[in-house]
Design a protein around this motif. Structure first.
Motif, PDB file in Angstrom:
ATOM      1  N   VAL A 183       0.848  -1.201   0.000  1.00  0.00           N
ATOM      2  CA  VAL A 183       0.000   0.000   0.000  1.00  0.00           C
ATOM      3  C   VAL A 183       0.882   1.249   0.000  1.00  0.00           C
ATOM      4  CG1 VAL A 183      -1.761   1.308   1.256  1.00  0.00           C
ATOM      5  CG2 VAL A 183      -1.981  -1.164   1.049  1.00  0.00           C
TER       6      VAL A 183
ATOM      7  N   TYR B 262      -5.539  -1.393  -6.289  1.00  0.00           N
ATOM      8  CA  TYR B 262      -5.711  -2.727  -5.707  1.00  0.00           C
ATOM      9  C   TYR B 262      -4.907  -3.802  -6.440  1.00  0.00           C
ATOM     10  CZ  TYR B 262      -9.239  -1.223  -2.403  1.00  0.00           C
ATOM     11  OH  TYR B 262      -9.890  -0.620  -1.352  1.00  0.00           O
TER      12      TYR B 262
ATOM     13  N   THR C 157      -7.984  -4.902   4.204  1.00  0.00           N
ATOM     14  CA  THR C 157      -8.376  -3.505   4.319  1.00  0.00           C
ATOM     15  C   THR C 157      -9.428  -3.349   5.413  1.00  0.00           C
ATOM     16  OG1 THR C 157      -7.870  -3.159   1.981  1.00  0.00           O
ATOM     17  CG2 THR C 157      -9.276  -1.518   3.051  1.00  0.00           C
TER      18      THR C 157
END
Length: 95
Positions: free
Chosen positions: A39, A52, A70
């Motif tokens: 991320v 993603y 998440t």
């Protein structure tokens, strides 16, 4: 007897909450660390497919596992949902 019942109810509730805030089942052992690094590599925010997909590739997790991770991060206050619906990580390099 009532006190024992209240304690049991509280323990069951705590166990249920703990189960909700766990990393995805079947994810690699280093999934949490790998997720944080992946991320961070896309700028700490997850907005769309272009964010993603690299997370999936870098971590080896499926889309479902990334979404579960998440959710796990949000539940543990390690990420926040932004007004535009995206998610911003608040741990590791994104802190």
């Amino acid at each position: 007897m009532k006190r024992a019942s209240n304690i049991l109810t509280a323990a069951v509730a705590l166990a249920a909450l703990s189960a909700c805030a766990m990393p995805p089942q079947g994810a690699p052992a280093d999934a949490v660390t790998a997720y944080d690094a992946a991320v961070a590599s896309v700028g700490c925010n997850l907005r769309s497919e272009k964010d993603y997909l690299p997370i999936e590739i870098q971590t080896g997790m499926t889309r479902e596992q990334v979404l579960e991770m998440t959710t796990y991060k949000l539940a543990n206050k390690q990420a926040v949902k932004l007004e535009d619906g995206s998610v911003q990580l608040k741990t590791g390099a994104c802190a």
